[in-house]
Design a protein around this motif. Structure first.
Motif, PDB file in Angstrom:
ATOM      1  N   TYR A  84      -1.934  17.099   7.857  1.00 30.29           N
ATOM      2  CA  TYR A  84      -1.209  16.110   7.523  1.00 30.29           C
ATOM      3  C   TYR A  84      -0.456  16.625   5.966  1.00 30.29           C
ATOM      4  O   TYR A  84      -1.072  17.433   5.517  1.00 30.29           O
ATOM      5  N   ASP A  85       0.785  15.863   6.000  1.00 32.94           N
ATOM      6  CA  ASP A  85       1.514  16.371   4.804  1.00 32.94           C
ATOM      7  C   ASP A  85       0.910  15.595   3.280  1.00 32.94           C
ATOM      8  O   ASP A  85       0.875  16.114   2.289  1.00 32.94           O
ATOM      9  N   VAL A  86       0.259  14.573   3.522  1.00 30.17           N
ATOM     10  CA  VAL A  86      -0.236  13.785   2.587  1.00 30.17           C
ATOM     11  C   VAL A  86      -1.634  13.041   2.997  1.00 30.17           C
ATOM     12  O   VAL A  86      -1.392  12.125   3.925  1.00 30.17           O
ATOM     13  N   PHE A  87      -2.707  12.926   2.179  1.00 34.16           N
ATOM     14  CA  PHE A  87      -3.725  12.275   2.146  1.00 34.16           C
ATOM     15  C   PHE A  87      -3.618  10.966   1.074  1.00 34.16           C
ATOM     16  O   PHE A  87      -3.514  11.529  -0.004  1.00 34.16           O
ATOM     17  N   ILE A  88      -3.622   9.894   1.440  1.00 37.75           N
ATOM     18  CA  ILE A  88      -3.585   8.726   0.222  1.00 37.75           C
ATOM     19  C   ILE A  88      -4.848   8.343   0.018  1.00 37.75           C
ATOM     20  O   ILE A  88      -5.681   7.570   1.059  1.00 37.75           O
ATOM     21  N   SER A  89      -5.251   8.289  -1.072  1.00 39.69           N
ATOM     22  CA  SER A  89      -6.524   7.704  -1.638  1.00 39.69           C
ATOM     23  C   SER A  89      -6.097   6.288  -2.397  1.00 39.69           C
ATOM     24  O   SER A  89      -5.358   6.354  -3.166  1.00 39.69           O
ATOM     25  N   TYR A  90      -6.866   5.384  -2.193  1.00 40.52           N
ATOM     26  CA  TYR A  90      -6.810   4.028  -2.711  1.00 40.52           C
ATOM     27  C   TYR A  90      -7.825   3.138  -2.651  1.00 40.52           C
ATOM     28  O   TYR A  90      -8.671   3.279  -1.769  1.00 40.52           O
ATOM     29  N   ALA A  91      -8.084   2.273  -3.602  1.00 40.18           N
ATOM     30  CA  ALA A  91      -9.074   1.372  -3.666  1.00 40.18           C
ATOM     31  C   ALA A  91      -8.979   0.224  -2.690  1.00 40.18           C
ATOM     32  O   ALA A  91      -7.784   0.152  -2.513  1.00 40.18           O
ATOM     33  N   GLU A  92      -9.826  -0.367  -2.087  1.00 40.20           N
ATOM     34  CA  GLU A  92      -9.618  -1.184  -0.829  1.00 40.20           C
ATOM     35  C   GLU A  92      -9.105  -2.405  -1.544  1.00 40.20           C
ATOM     36  O   GLU A  92      -7.878  -3.061  -0.737  1.00 40.20           O
ATOM     37  N   ALA A  93      -8.992  -2.743  -2.673  1.00 39.85           N
ATOM     38  CA  ALA A  93      -8.251  -3.804  -3.379  1.00 39.85           C
ATOM     39  C   ALA A  93      -6.523  -3.349  -3.429  1.00 39.85           C
ATOM     40  O   ALA A  93      -5.779  -4.385  -3.565  1.00 39.85           O
ATOM     41  N   ASP A  94      -6.443  -2.091  -3.170  1.00 47.14           N
ATOM     42  CA  ASP A  94      -5.095  -1.698  -3.273  1.00 47.14           C
ATOM     43  C   ASP A  94      -4.217  -1.370  -1.869  1.00 47.14           C
ATOM     44  O   ASP A  94      -3.452  -0.903  -1.656  1.00 47.14           O
ATOM     45  N   GLY A  95      -4.988  -1.856  -0.939  1.00 45.89           N
ATOM     46  CA  GLY A  95      -4.540  -1.843   0.660  1.00 45.89           C
ATOM     47  C   GLY A  95      -3.229  -2.232   0.692  1.00 45.89           C
ATOM     48  O   GLY A  95      -2.426  -1.625   1.357  1.00 45.89           O
ATOM     49  N   GLY A  96      -2.866  -3.266   0.161  1.00 46.22           N
ATOM     50  CA  GLY A  96      -1.582  -3.778   0.029  1.00 46.22           C
ATOM     51  C   GLY A  96      -0.390  -3.401  -0.421  1.00 46.22           C
ATOM     52  O   GLY A  96       0.938  -3.454  -0.069  1.00 46.22           O
ATOM     53  N   SER A  97      -0.747  -2.433  -1.310  1.00 44.92           N
ATOM     54  CA  SER A  97       0.203  -1.178  -1.819  1.00 44.92           C
ATOM     55  C   SER A  97       0.005  -0.041  -1.013  1.00 44.92           C
ATOM     56  O   SER A  97       1.284   0.494  -1.023  1.00 44.92           O
ATOM     57  N   ALA A  98      -0.997   0.453  -0.730  1.00 37.46           N
ATOM     58  CA  ALA A  98      -1.072   1.611   0.174  1.00 37.46           C
ATOM     59  C   ALA A  98      -0.408   1.651   1.599  1.00 37.46           C
ATOM     60  O   ALA A  98       0.198   2.616   1.815  1.00 37.46           O
ATOM     61  N   GLU A  99      -0.699   0.664   2.127  1.00 40.29           N
ATOM     62  CA  GLU A  99      -0.214   0.683   3.690  1.00 40.29           C
ATOM     63  C   GLU A  99       1.320   0.694   3.533  1.00 40.29           C
ATOM     64  O   GLU A  99       1.920   1.437   4.257  1.00 40.29           O
ATOM     65  N   PRO A 100       2.173  -0.082   2.809  1.00 41.77           N
ATOM     66  CA  PRO A 100       3.195  -0.061   3.073  1.00 41.77           C
ATOM     67  C   PRO A 100       3.974   1.288   2.557  1.00 41.77           C
ATOM     68  O   PRO A 100       4.976   1.836   3.087  1.00 41.77           O
ATOM     69  N   LEU A 101       3.295   1.591   1.512  1.00 41.50           N
ATOM     70  CA  LEU A 101       3.724   3.149   0.946  1.00 41.50           C
ATOM     71  C   LEU A 101       3.556   4.255   2.132  1.00 41.50           C
ATOM     72  O   LEU A 101       4.403   4.889   2.314  1.00 41.50           O
ATOM     73  N   ALA A 102       2.365   4.365   2.854  1.00 37.61           N
ATOM     74  CA  ALA A 102       2.118   5.239   3.864  1.00 37.61           C
ATOM     75  C   ALA A 102       3.301   4.931   4.880  1.00 37.61           C
ATOM     76  O   ALA A 102       3.666   5.890   5.371  1.00 37.61           O
ATOM     77  N   SER A 103       3.569   3.701   5.280  1.00 33.70           N
ATOM     78  CA  SER A 103       4.481   3.426   6.295  1.00 33.70           C
ATOM     79  C   SER A 103       5.813   4.179   5.951  1.00 33.70           C
ATOM     80  O   SER A 103       6.593   4.588   6.821  1.00 33.70           O
ATOM     81  N   ARG A 104       6.435   3.914   4.663  1.00 31.99           N
ATOM     82  CA  ARG A 104       7.631   4.504   4.173  1.00 31.99           C
ATOM     83  C   ARG A 104       7.496   5.693   4.260  1.00 31.99           C
ATOM     84  O   ARG A 104       8.600   6.520   4.752  1.00 31.99           O
ATOM     85  N   LEU A 105       6.432   6.457   3.857  1.00 31.90           N
ATOM     86  CA  LEU A 105       6.396   8.046   3.947  1.00 31.90           C
ATOM     87  C   LEU A 105       6.614   8.290   5.311  1.00 31.90           C
ATOM     88  O   LEU A 105       7.157   9.412   5.729  1.00 31.90           O
ATOM     89  N   ARG A 106       5.625   7.796   6.204  1.00 30.66           N
ATOM     90  CA  ARG A 106       6.035   8.164   7.813  1.00 30.66           C
ATOM     91  C   ARG A 106       7.436   7.642   8.366  1.00 30.66           C
ATOM     92  O   ARG A 106       7.699   8.649   9.107  1.00 30.66           O
ATOM     93  N   ALA A 107       8.054   6.709   7.869  1.00 30.96           N
ATOM     94  CA  ALA A 107       9.366   6.576   8.217  1.00 30.96           C
ATOM     95  C   ALA A 107      10.396   7.811   7.791  1.00 30.96           C
ATOM     96  O   ALA A 107      11.342   8.085   8.392  1.00 30.96           O
ATOM     97  N   GLU A 108       9.900   8.528   6.658  1.00 33.16           N
ATOM     98  CA  GLU A 108      10.603   9.658   6.332  1.00 33.16           C
ATOM     99  C   GLU A 108      10.402  11.039   6.966  1.00 33.16           C
ATOM    100  O   GLU A 108      10.713  11.893   6.648  1.00 33.16           O
TER     101      GLU A 108
END
Length: 184
Positions: A50-74
């Motif tokens: 992987y280019d990046v491992f994203i660590s996040y608290a479960e409460a931040d899944g709503g921020s982490a998942e769109p970020l991960a999707s945007r990075l994948r789109a790149e």
């Protein structure tokens, strides 16, 4: 065997065939009635890099998942815990992905350092920096004070989605995570 016994045997075979046939018919009807499966998130690459491992608290899944999707789109290869498939052991998948990731990113919010699992991931991300030359990038999604070892690194500010500051922070993050020589 007499005629009565043959008749009994034929009757039993016929009954068994009817039960089996009915079972297949009912099974086929049930399969057709099932609602379509919800869309599945992108699969993580078992054993891949992987280019990046994203660590996040479960409460931040709503921020982490769109970020991960945007990075994948790149075009980046992203590991996100929410994308671990059914039947896999989450902690083992995370450990393997962390080992196989060129960079580590930790989403910081009020919930982050209150989560014991994230504190462990934070420590592991820092250890990877010191033992393997990997990059650790703090990402702010809320106004928080960073812990000391995150504070000494330049964070990426993604606190205001939809703003020019957010877009600039995301572009900076993509450039930092993109493998060298990859001008995609």
């Amino acid at each position: 065997m007499g005629p009565d016994e043959w008749g009994l045997a034929a009757g039993i075979v016929g009954a068994v065939a009817a039960v089996v046939s009915t079972g297949f018919e009912v099974r086929g009807r049930l399969a057709r009635r099932r609602a379509p499966a919800p869309p599945t998130p992108p699969a993580v690459d078992p054993g891949g890099s992987y280019d990046v491992f994203i660590s996040y608290a479960e409460a931040d899944g709503g921020s982490a998942e769109p970020l991960a999707s945007r990075l994948r789109a790149e075009g980046l290869r992203v590991f996100l815990g929410r994308w671990i498939g059914p039947g896999l052991v989450e902690s083992l998948e995370k450990e393997a992905a962390l080992y196989a990731s060129a960079n580590g990113l930790l989403v910081f919010s009020v919930a982050t350092m209150n989560d014991p699992a994230i504190r462990d991931e934070y420590a592991a991300l820092l250890q990877r920096v010191h033992s393997g030359g990997r990059r650790f990038i703090p990402v702010l999604v809320e106004d928080v004070d960073l812990p000391p070892f995150a504070r000494i690194r330049r964070p990426v500010d993604l606190r205001d989605p939809g703003s020019a500051r957010f877009d600039e922070g995301l572009a900076t993050l993509v450039r930092a995570l993109r493998p060298r020589g990859d001008a995609t």
